[in-house]
Write an enzyme that holds these catalytic residues in place. Structure first.
Site, PDB file in Angstrom:
ATOM      1  N   HIS A  52       0.827  -1.222   0.000  1.00 43.87           N
ATOM      2  CA  HIS A  52       0.000   0.000   0.000  1.00 43.87           C
ATOM      3  C   HIS A  52       0.857   1.266   0.000  1.00 43.87           C
ATOM      4  O   HIS A  52       0.513   2.274   0.607  1.00 43.87           O
ATOM      5  CB  HIS A  52      -0.950   0.019   1.206  1.00 43.87           C
ATOM      6  CG  HIS A  52      -1.911  -1.130   1.239  1.00 43.87           C
ATOM      7  ND1 HIS A  52      -3.068  -1.146   0.505  1.00 43.87           N
ATOM      8  CD2 HIS A  52      -1.870  -2.302   1.915  1.00 43.87           C
ATOM      9  CE1 HIS A  52      -3.719  -2.281   0.721  1.00 43.87           C
ATOM     10  NE2 HIS A  52      -3.001  -3.003   1.567  1.00 43.87           N
ATOM     11  N   ASN A 102     -10.149  -3.064   2.333  1.00 43.06           N
ATOM     12  CA  ASN A 102      -9.872  -2.954   0.908  1.00 43.06           C
ATOM     13  C   ASN A 102     -11.155  -2.605   0.159  1.00 43.06           C
ATOM     14  O   ASN A 102     -12.223  -2.479   0.757  1.00 43.06           O
ATOM     15  CB  ASN A 102      -9.308  -4.274   0.371  1.00 43.06           C
ATOM     16  CG  ASN A 102      -7.883  -4.532   0.828  1.00 43.06           C
ATOM     17  OD1 ASN A 102      -7.042  -3.634   0.816  1.00 43.06           O
ATOM     18  ND2 ASN A 102      -7.600  -5.750   1.237  1.00 43.06           N
ATOM     19  N   TYR A 119       0.501  -4.427  11.753  1.00 39.87           N
ATOM     20  CA  TYR A 119       0.345  -3.059  11.268  1.00 39.87           C
ATOM     21  C   TYR A 119       0.999  -2.054  12.220  1.00 39.87           C
ATOM     22  O   TYR A 119       1.749  -1.181  11.799  1.00 39.87           O
ATOM     23  CB  TYR A 119      -1.135  -2.733  11.060  1.00 39.87           C
ATOM     24  CG  TYR A 119      -1.624  -3.127   9.688  1.00 39.87           C
ATOM     25  CD1 TYR A 119      -1.485  -4.435   9.238  1.00 39.87           C
ATOM     26  CD2 TYR A 119      -2.212  -2.201   8.839  1.00 39.87           C
ATOM     27  CE1 TYR A 119      -1.910  -4.799   7.973  1.00 39.87           C
ATOM     28  CE2 TYR A 119      -2.645  -2.562   7.579  1.00 39.87           C
ATOM     29  CZ  TYR A 119      -2.491  -3.862   7.142  1.00 39.87           C
ATOM     30  OH  TYR A 119      -2.904  -4.222   5.892  1.00 39.87           O
TER      31      TYR A 119
END
Length: 486
Positions: free
Chosen positions: A53, A125, A335
């Site tokens: 990303h 997404n 993350y």
């Protein structure tokens, strides 16, 4: 009156055009601290790009809740009438920061809501499913989307070799190769939380939930050839369109919908509701509209507000929680860990990531700690203590999770039906949509060894004989076109 130009320490700069030298033709002077500062800062202007990303576009807006789901959650951000400031970042998955916006790829759809109870991040997404159900395979899958270690080129062979050995990916691959794999802009695509999340209410009852964000601009997509023409003119098409629309006052909106499942019902479904490669049938779990969000402000500085933005499923608030979804469980760690590496230990103190509610904790020192001790008292740098007013608050904890089963490494491909849902998606498409699906898939297979293609076509045949035959026919047409061109 113009503002005075200074060094980072605040000293006035009298000449920002010329270096200090020993005479007009002499060497530079090491004492020219202004030159050294300017060069040193330039050397450090770049931070590590996101591993995935990396290429993204973002804007600021507001979430408004209109429906009443207080029976399912006590989260204040989801109560009727609530308006919450937010940040959205859209992105491609595979491309680097310099990649073209209009590439066939899954799009990231990351949302940060600045609630009165802390930041809630919903990191999904533009597709309701993903390529894998076990996070152990995530690094392997991402390697297939990145560059080959020898050629330094993207490798369709690696991509299809992985997919041919991973039938759970074919639901997502079908979406990727369909029309929706190439939206014309961020405004013309849906967003999904993708994972199953948890909600709980004031009574401590848990419900499983899927989040959907449906575009109010309508769906619009490019074919591969149309996108190639756009990329030939500009590699920044998404940025141009999102920024331009908001600057012109054409604020994009998305409708927030959810699907709800009672906690105990997850043990009775014919499919695993925590499997990221599966959707919940709308006939069994209908969507309900509960609000919308609007993007109505462009960032003043892209780097500070979009590149520095850090989204993580670990950012949650009372009333909203995780689920046994294995990939979600791993993302809760990975993350936040990626942000600590990319941005620094205290990345959540950056303005774009900082909560808008009071923050108190016992994290100490480390890089980027510009605010010092956050516990509320100088002497309280440990816990428990008899000094600080910062203490845990009862009554906000998530209800216990009802799970049975032994801890083990279960084969995530055993006993799973990886063909029914992509078959249902394929069967929903009209003839023209299927034709484009077959052609896009055939194009993506160009240059891939035949043994790998034969292996993956077996999976397409199991999804639907028509699906497999359609890809074979599209490959034959491509081969004829190439022969004619030669």
């Amino acid at each position: 009156m113009s503002k005075r130009l200074t060094t980072t320490a605040g000293a006035p700069i009298t000449d920002n055009q010329n270096s200090a030298t020993a005479g007009e033709r002499g060497p530079l002077l090491m004492q020219d601290y202004q030159l050294l500062e300017k060069l040193a800062h330039q050397n450090r202007e770049r931070i590590p790009e996101r591993v995935v990303h990396a290429k993204g576009w973002g804007a600021i807006g507001t979430l408004k809740i209109t429906g009443d789901i207080s029976a399912y959650t006590c989260a204040k951000v989801l109560q009727p009438g609530t308006e919450t400031p937010m940040l959205a970042r859209f992105s491609t998955v595979a491309g680097e920061q310099g990649a073209a916006d209009h590439e066939r790829d899954v799009r990231g759809f990351a949302l940060k809501f600045y609630t009165e109870e802390g930041n809630w991040d919903l990191v999904g997404n533009n597709t309701p499913v993903f390529f894998l159900r076990d996070p152990y395979k995530f690094p392997d899958f991402i390697h297939t989307q990145k560059r080959h270690p020898k050629t330094n080129l993207r490798s369709p062979t690696a991509m299809w070799d992985y997919w041919s050995l991973s039938p759970e990916a074919l639901h997502q691959v079908t979406i990727l190769m369909s029309d929706r794999g190439l939206p014309v802009s961020p405004m013309h695509m849906n967003g999904y939380g993708s994972h199953t999340f948890g909600l709980w209410n004031e009574a401590g009852e848990r419900f499983w939930v899927k989040f959907h964000f449906k575009t109010q601009q309508g769906h619009a997509h490019f074919t591969n050839s149309e996108a190639a023409e756009v990329v030939g003119q500009s590699r920044e098409g998404y940025q141009e369109q999102l920024f331009g629309a908001i600057e012109a006052g054409n604020f994009p909106k998305w409708t927030l919908q959810i699907q709800i499942m009672p906690e105990t019902e997850a043990e009775k479904t014919s499919f695993n509701p925590f499997d990221l490669t599966k959707v919940w049938p709308h006939s069994d779990y209908p969507v309900m509209t509960i609000g919308e969000f609007e993007l109505n402000q462009n960032p003043e500085n892209y780097f500070a507000e979009i590149e520095n933005a850090a989204f993580s499923p670990s950012n949650t608030v009372p009333g909203i929680g995780a689920s046994p979804d294995k990939v979600l469980q791993a993302r809760i760690f990975s993350y936040a860990d990626a942000h600590r590496y990319r941005l620094g230990t205290h990345y959540e103190s950056l303005p774009v990531n900082a909560p808008k509610c009071p923050v108190h904790h016992y994290h100490k020192d480390g890089t980027m700690n510009a605010l010092g001790q956050r516990s509320g008292h100088t002497d309280a740098y440990y816990e428990p203590n008899s000094i600080s007013e910062s203490a845990k608050e009862g009554g906000l904890q998530e209800p216990p999770l009802k799970i049975s089963g032994d801890a083990d490494r279960y084969n995530h491909r055993d006993g799973n039906d990886d063909y029914s849902q992509p078959r249902a998606l394929h069967d929903l498409m009209d003839e023209n949509q299927r034709t484009r699906l077959y052609a896009n898939t055939a194009e993506a297979m160009a240059g891939v060894p035949e043994d790998i293609i034969s292996r993956v076509l077996v999976h397409y045949d199991l999804i639907s004989p028509e699906y497999g035959a359609g890809i074979r026919s599209a490959r034959s047409k491509l081969s004829e076109m190439h022969d004619a061109a030669d």
